[in-house]
Design an enzyme around this catalytic site. Structure first.
Site, PDB file in Angstrom:
ATOM      1  N   GLN A  81     -10.083   1.566   2.027  1.00  0.00           N
ATOM      2  CA  GLN A  81      -9.105   2.406   3.074  1.00  0.00           C
ATOM      3  C   GLN A  81      -9.783   3.221   3.835  1.00  0.00           C
ATOM      4  OE1 GLN A  81      -5.904   1.610   2.971  1.00  0.00           O
ATOM      5  NE2 GLN A  81      -6.029   0.305   1.126  1.00  0.00           N
ATOM      6  N   ARG A 125       0.633  -1.168   0.005  1.00  0.00           N
ATOM      7  CA  ARG A 125       0.074   0.024   0.155  1.00  0.00           C
ATOM      8  C   ARG A 125       0.921   1.053  -0.164  1.00  0.00           C
ATOM      9  NH1 ARG A 125      -4.875  -2.318   4.141  1.00  0.00           N
ATOM     10  NH2 ARG A 125      -6.143  -3.413   2.472  1.00  0.00           N
ATOM     11  N   HIS A 131      -6.460  -0.777  -6.838  1.00  0.00           N
ATOM     12  CA  HIS A 131      -5.662  -1.936  -6.386  1.00  0.00           C
ATOM     13  C   HIS A 131      -4.992  -1.743  -4.687  1.00  0.00           C
ATOM     14  CE1 HIS A 131      -1.196  -1.204  -8.137  1.00  0.00           C
ATOM     15  NE2 HIS A 131      -1.841  -0.225  -7.634  1.00  0.00           N
ATOM     16  N   GLU A 132      -4.659  -3.039  -4.254  1.00  0.00           N
ATOM     17  CA  GLU A 132      -4.356  -2.941  -2.997  1.00  0.00           C
ATOM     18  C   GLU A 132      -5.212  -2.477  -1.975  1.00  0.00           C
ATOM     19  OE1 GLU A 132      -1.977  -4.887  -2.547  1.00  0.00           O
ATOM     20  OE2 GLU A 132      -1.232  -5.086  -4.600  1.00  0.00           O
ATOM     21  N   GLY A 133      -6.427  -2.569  -2.161  1.00  0.00           N
ATOM     22  CA  GLY A 133      -7.500  -2.249  -1.337  1.00  0.00           C
ATOM     23  C   GLY A 133      -8.160  -0.757  -1.822  1.00  0.00           C
TER      24      GLY A 133
END
Length: 607
Positions: free
Chosen positions: A464, A313, A457-459
Site C-alpha cells: 500500500q 481494500r 491481506h488485500e495488499g
C-alpha cells in the site's frame, strides 16, 4: 455503549447523507428509509452475530474429508444477512436491489463488522458480483452476479499462489481454450484451468449452494509458454459446481478441490483455503482441468480484478476500524467499572480511602482517548470514502471525476491507516484491562488477533505504501494529490476563523506543507529505489495528516452543535490527535526527505 449515536452523527450531521435523496437514483429514499436499514442491520448484528463471536473463534472450521464444517450459528447469520437484502443494497431496483447510497450501506455494514467480523457478511461476495456487473457479459451478470446478490451463491477472489504470494507477475495458473468451440459457450469463452491458489477466504464451505471463484490465470502463447509480467494475466469465472445458462446446477462438480485449511491467529470464523484447480480430484467430462469462463478480454484480468481489490481494500479498512471500536467500547466499559488504585496527590496517600475506578487515572484516560481518536477518526474516513463512491457514481461529471481522483489517493490510506492504528487501539484495550486483557475471560485479546490480519491481506502495508508514494500521488501529474490538498485547505480556511480550532488549523496547514515537501524530496533524483526506500514512514505521515484533516472537519460540525457529552468527547478526541499524534509526522518525513537508505542498504549478512 451503543455505536448508533456515532453513526448517526457522522452520517447525518457531518456528511449530510439525507441530501443524497435529492438525486434521481436515490429519490425514493429519505432519512426514514436510511434509519430503517440501520435499525435492521443493528438488530441482526446484535442477535445473530455478536452472541457467537467467541464461538466461531473457538470452533474453527474443520474438514471431514468431504465437507467443511462450520458452526450452525454461522449458517444462521449468513441466512439472516442474505434475507436482509444487504447483498444487493446498492443495486438497481430492476435486479432486486434497494438503490441504496453506498454511504448508508457502508454505515449499516459497520454493525456486522463490530459484532463479529470473523463470521463475515458479504464483502467478497458483493465485490465479486460488482466486478461482474462492471466487466462481465450479460449472461455472466444474469447467471453469476444476480445469484450472488440474492445470497443463493457466494463469491471469492483467487489471486495469490503458494510460490508467488503478492507477486502477481509470477502467477503460474494456466488457462487453455476448451476445445475448438471454446468461444461459443453462452457463459463466455470457455477455458480449462490448472494451478493452485492460496489464502482464499471463504474458498470452501456449505453456507451457499455454490461458490463463484474469480481466478487470475495466464493463457499460454503460441510457444506454449506463459507470458511474463502482469500484462499477460486474464480473469476467469470458475464455479465450484457447474451451472447451465439459466443459473441452475447441472449436478456436476467442477474440478476445484480443497487442498487444505489455513489455521489462523484470528478471524477464525471464516475459512481460509488452499485450492487446487484442475488437478483431477473432480474430473470434468470432455477434458482435463477446471472449467472457467473468460471475463472481459484476454490479458486484462488485473485491470478487471482491481475493481474488486479496491472495493475490498476499503472494506478491510472498515473491518479494522470496527474491531478497534469493539475493543474501545469493551475497555471503556471495563475502565468505568474496575476499581483499582488511588488518585495522585494528598488524597491518594490515605490507604483507608476506597480505591477509585481506573477511568479516573490520567494514563487510562490517555489510552481511552487514543482509542477514541483512532477509531472514530477511522470510521469518519471510511464513511467519507463511501460518500466519494456515491459522488463518483451519481455526481455531475466534474464532481464525479474529482471523487474518482480522491478515491485513488485515499484508498491506500483507508485500507492501511485503520489496519495499523486501530490494531494499536486493540493493543491499548488489552492494556486497559491489565492482566485480564491477556486472558480469554474478556474479548479484547480476540479483537487484537482478528485485527492483526488487516495489515496483511488485500495488499500488505508495504505494498500500500509503494502504491501511494510510487503511483497514487504521481498519477495524472499529481491531480489527485492536488485535489486532496485543496479539500484539506478548505477545511483549514473554515477552521482558522473559529477561535477554538485556529491553532489546530495552522498545525494541519503546516503538516500538509511538510507532506508536499517530502513528496517532492523523495522523488528529487527520480530514482525509485531512493524514493521508495521509506515508503511506509511516508504513508504513516500522510495517513496521520489525512486523519487530522478528517478530525478537524468533524470538529467543525461538532463545534456548531449543542453542548453535550458527545460533543465534548469529539472535540477532546480531535484535540488529542493534534497534540499527541500529528507531531509524529516530523520524524517519519525526515527519513523520506533525506532518502535515507539505512534499511535499503543493509547487507543481508549483517543481520
Amino acid at each position: 455503549m451503543s455505536l448508533r449515536p456515532t453513526i448517526d452523527f457522522l452520517l447525518y450531521d457531518w456528511l449530510g447523507a439525507p441530501s443524497l435523496s435529492e438525486r434521481e437514483r436515490f429519490a425514493d429514499h429519505s432519512r426514514e428509509t436510511f434509519d430503517a436499514v440501520l435499525d435492521t442491520c443493528e438488530r441482526i448484528a446484535r442477535e445473530r452475530y455478536a452472541p457467537f463471536n467467541r464461538l466461531v473463534d473457538t470452533e474453527e472450521p474443520r474438514f471431514d474429508g468431504e465437507r467443511v464444517i462450520l458452526p450452525q450459528a454461522t449458517h444462521e447469520a449468513q441466512r439472516a444477512y442474505a434475507e436482509s437484502g444487504m447483498l444487493s443494497a446498492a443495486q438497481d431496483y430492476a435486479i432486486g436491489g434497494m438503490q441504496l447510497p453506498y454511504t448508508v450501506e457502508a454505515a449499516a455494514n459497520a454493525f456486522f463488522a463490530m459484532a463479529s467480523v470473523s463470521m463475515g457478511s458479504g464483502l467478497l461476495t458483493v465485490g465479486n458480483a460488482n466486478l461482474l456487473m462492471a466487466h462481465g457479459s450479460e449472461a455472466q451478470k444474469r447467471v453469476f452476479a444476480l445469484n450472488e446478490f440474492s445470497g443463493r451463491w457466494s463469491g471469492t477472489m483467487c489471486l495469490s499462489e503458494p510460490q508467488a504470494g503478492s507477486s502477481l507477475s509470477d502467477v503460474a495458473t494456466r488457462a487453455v481454450p476448451d476445445g475448438d468451440g471454446f468461444e461459443a459457450d453462452p457463459l463466455g469463452p470457455r477455458y480449462r484451468l490448472k494451478g493452485n491458489k492460496m489464502w482464499i477466504s471463504a474458498g470452501e464451505h456449505e453456507l451457499t449452494e455454490n461458490i463463484v471463484h474469480l481466478v487470475l490465470a495466464k493463457i499460454p502463447g503460441p510457444d506454449g509458454k506463459l507470458p511474463p509480467g502482469v500484462k499477460g494475466i486474464s480473469l476467469f469465472i470458475v464455479p465450484k459446481k457447474l451451472v447451465d445458462t439459466e443459473g441452475q446446477l447441472t449436478g456436476e462438480r467442477n474440478d476445484v478441490a480443497l487442498a487444505g485449511l489455513n489455521h489462523k491467529c484470528g478471524w477464525r470464523g471464516t475459512t481460509n483455503t488452499l485450492l487446487n484447480f484442475g488437478e483431477g480430484k473432480y474430473p470434468v467430462r470432455g477434458g482435463a482441468g477446471a472449467i472457467g469462463y473468460l471475463v472481459g478480454q484476454p490479458g486484462e484480468g488485473l485491470r478487471c480484478m482491481f475493481h474488486m481489490m479496491n472495493e475490498a481494500r476499503i472494506g478491510v479498512g472498515m473491518a479494522a476500524t470496527m474491531l478497534g471500536m469493539a475493543g474501545y467500547h469493551a475497555s471503556l466499559d471495563y475502565a468505568r467499572n474496575r476499581p483499582q488504585g488511588r488518585p495522585v496527590g494528598p488524597a491518594g496517600k490515605d490507604p483507608a480511602q476506597p480505591p477509585v475506578r481506573i477511568i479516573e487515572h490520567a494514563d487510562v484516560k490517555r489510552m481511552l482517548l487514543a482509542q477514541k481518536s483512532y477509531c472514530e477518526g477511522a470510521l469518519a474516513l471510511a464513511l467519507y470514502c463511501a460518500r466519494l463512491v456515491d459522488e463518483q457514481h451519481t455526481g455531475a461529471p466534474d464532481a464525479a471525476d474529482e471523487a474518482r481522483l480522491l478515491l485513488e489517493v485515499l484508498t491506500p490510506i483507508a485500507k492501511s491507516w485503520p489496519s495499523e492504528w486501530c490494531l494499536e487501539a486493540n493493543s491499548l484495550a488489552i492494556q486497559v484491562h491489565g492482566g485480564y486483557g491477556y486472558t480469554r475471560d474478556f474479548p479484547v485479546e480476540q479483537y487484537w488477533r482478528d485485527n492483526r490480519l488487516n495489515m496483511i491481506h488485500e495488499g500488505t502495508h508495504g505494498i500500500q505504501a509503494m502504491d501511494l508514494l510510487g503511483r497514487k500521488v504521481l498519477m495524472e501529474q499529481g491531480r489527485g494529490l492536488k485535489a486532496l490538498a485543496t479539500r484539506i485547505d478548505a477545511t483549514v480556511q473554515r477552521a482558522i476563523h473559529v477561535p477554538e480550532l485556529a491553532a489546530h488549523a495552522n498545525a494541519l496547514s503546516e503538516a500538509l506543507q511538510a507532506v508536499g515537501a517530502a513528496t517532492n524530496a523523495a522523488w528529487a533524483t527520480g530514482e525509485p529505489t531512493q524514493a521508495l526506500a521509506n515508503a511506509v514512514p511516508y504513508m504513516q505521515a500522510f495517513g496521520h495528516t489525512v486523519l487530522a484533516w478528517i478530525w478537524l472537519d468533524v470538529a467543525l460540525t461538532a463545534q456548531a452543535s449543542p453542548a453535550s457529552a458527545a460533543r465534548t468527547g469529539r472535540l477532546r478526541a480531535m484535540r488529542f490527535f493534534f497534540h499527541y499524534e500529528l507531531p509524529k509526522i516530523g520524524a517519519w518525513l525526515a527519513v523520506v526527505s533525506r532518502r535515507d537508505l539505512t534499511c535499503a542498504d543493509m547487507p543481508e549478512e549483517a543481520f
